[in-house]
Scaffold this motif. Structure first.
Motif, short mmCIF file in Angstrom:
data_model
loop_
_atom_site.label_atom_id
_atom_site.label_comp_id
_atom_site.label_asym_id
_atom_site.label_seq_id
_atom_site.Cartn_x
_atom_site.Cartn_y
_atom_site.Cartn_z
N GLY A 1 15.67 -3.25 -1.87
CA GLY A 1 14.92 -4.30 -2.73
C GLY A 1 13.43 -3.69 -2.58
O GLY A 1 12.71 -3.11 -1.87
N PRO A 2 12.46 -4.62 -3.30
CA PRO A 2 11.20 -4.58 -3.15
C PRO A 2 10.30 -5.13 -1.86
O PRO A 2 10.86 -6.10 -1.56
N ALA A 3 9.30 -4.63 -1.71
CA ALA A 3 8.47 -5.25 -0.57
C ALA A 3 7.02 -5.85 -1.05
O ALA A 3 6.42 -5.22 -2.03
N LEU A 4 6.60 -6.83 -0.54
CA LEU A 4 5.21 -7.57 -0.98
C LEU A 4 4.77 -7.71 0.51
O LEU A 4 4.94 -8.27 1.33
N GLU A 5 3.32 -6.99 0.27
CA GLU A 5 2.46 -7.10 1.42
C GLU A 5 1.06 -7.98 1.26
O GLU A 5 0.61 -7.80 0.25
N PHE A 6 1.11 -9.03 1.98
CA PHE A 6 -0.09 -9.91 1.72
C PHE A 6 -1.22 -9.27 2.83
O PHE A 6 -1.09 -8.84 3.91
N GLY A 7 -2.32 -8.93 1.90
CA GLY A 7 -3.43 -8.42 2.60
C GLY A 7 -3.16 -6.86 2.78
O GLY A 7 -3.18 -6.21 3.81
N ILE A 8 -2.92 -6.40 1.51
CA ILE A 8 -2.39 -4.82 1.43
C ILE A 8 -3.59 -4.02 1.81
O ILE A 8 -3.41 -3.09 2.34
N GLY A 9 -4.89 -4.50 1.47
CA GLY A 9 -6.12 -3.38 2.05
C GLY A 9 -5.96 -2.21 1.53
O GLY A 9 -5.95 -2.01 0.14
N THR A 10 -6.19 -1.16 2.50
CA THR A 10 -6.39 0.12 2.09
C THR A 10 -5.02 0.75 2.13
O THR A 10 -5.00 2.19 1.69
N GLY A 11 -4.04 0.26 2.17
CA GLY A 11 -2.59 0.82 2.06
C GLY A 11 -2.25 1.47 3.32
O GLY A 11 -1.12 2.38 3.15
N ARG A 12 -2.88 1.03 4.34
CA ARG A 12 -2.33 1.52 5.88
C ARG A 12 -0.86 1.63 5.86
O ARG A 12 -0.19 2.72 6.38
#
Length: 262
Positions: A50-61
């Motif tokens: 499934g898909p993932a959701l990042e809170f505070g994705i920022g610069t994509g580290r």
């Protein structure tokens, strides 16, 4: 992900262009390849198909290497300047990002990338503390739960409040001292408010920057999760799944949303 507001677009909060431009720090342990790999390994396993959701994705580290593993990733971030840095990297344009406060903003996607369709949501590198009130932190858990599919998980990496470093009568702890740079954390133990403060001297001129946070205890996070309909599944000291103990300086915690009919 924060900087002086008078230097940047106020809508980016503390994570304006001047911070975004230098946020990626190869010398930081957070950017060490083994740390990133361990983080992505755990998150990819939780995401499954499934898909993932990042809170505070920022610069994509974390988002970029996770996407390279084949996990569809969407992000929410308040700072356009940070997202611009993400977009400038290989693969960054392919990651969907919603601009907004991750405590309340809904992912601007459809299908499985819409609220209720994510198999994992995650919030790393102490970013839960960027929400500076308990009410905002509670709202963040509810927002994560709303985005998760039944059986999905919410993952947080955050430091354990290091109040044992404070002797009676002291409210500040230095963590960097060089001839030209000084940094210290300031604590208010009555309110759980804290700040990280930075003083730097360049060519004889000094600058000062202060970033507000709210520190939060593991048990407090568990109660926030319970209020959002989530239950604790795992807690480790780090991404390598070492046991969490009374001496651990941080934790990686995983809460699970009940499966349908569970």
């Amino acid at each position: 992900m924060h900087s002086s507001k008078n230097q940047d677009d106020p809508e980016d909060g503390y994570f304006g262009a001047s911070v975004a431009a230098t946020y990626d720090d190869p010398g930081s342990s957070a950017f060490a390849p083994e740390e990133v790999e361990a983080t992505v390994d755990l998150l990819a396993g939780l995401a499954a198909d499934g898909p993932a959701l990042e809170f505070g994705i920022g610069t994509g580290r974390i988002a970029l290497p996770l996407a390279r593993r084949g996990v569809p990733v969407h992000g929410i971030d308040l700072s356009r300047a940070m997202v611009d840095q993400l977009r400038a990297k290989p693969g960054g344009e392919a990651i969907g990002v919603t601009i907004g406060d991750f405590a309340t903003a809904r992912a601007a996607g459809d299908g499985e990338h819409a609220p209720g369709g994510f198999t994992v949501a995650y919030l790393v590198y102490n970013t839960i503390m960027n929400l500076t009130t308990q009410a905002e932190q509670v709202a963040c858990f509810r927002n994560a739960a709303d985005h998760l599919a039944p059986g999905g998980t919410f993952v947080i990496e955050v430091a354990v409040p290091d109040l044992r470093l404070l002797p009676p009568g002291q409210n500040a702890v230095p963590f960097r001292i060089t001839p030209t740079r000084w940094a210290f954390d300031h604590y208010d133990v009555a309110t759980q408010a804290m700040s990280s403060n930075y003083v730097e001297v360049v060519e004889g001129r000094g600058s000062y920057r202060s970033i507000p946070f709210r520190y939060v205890w593991p048990a407090e996070l568990d109660l926030m999760a319970q209020l959002a309909g989530l239950r604790l599944r795992d807690r480790w000291e780090g991404w390598d799944r070492a046991p969490f103990t009374s001496e651990s300086g941080r934790h990686v915690s995983v809460w699970e949303k009940a499966a349908q009919g569970g």
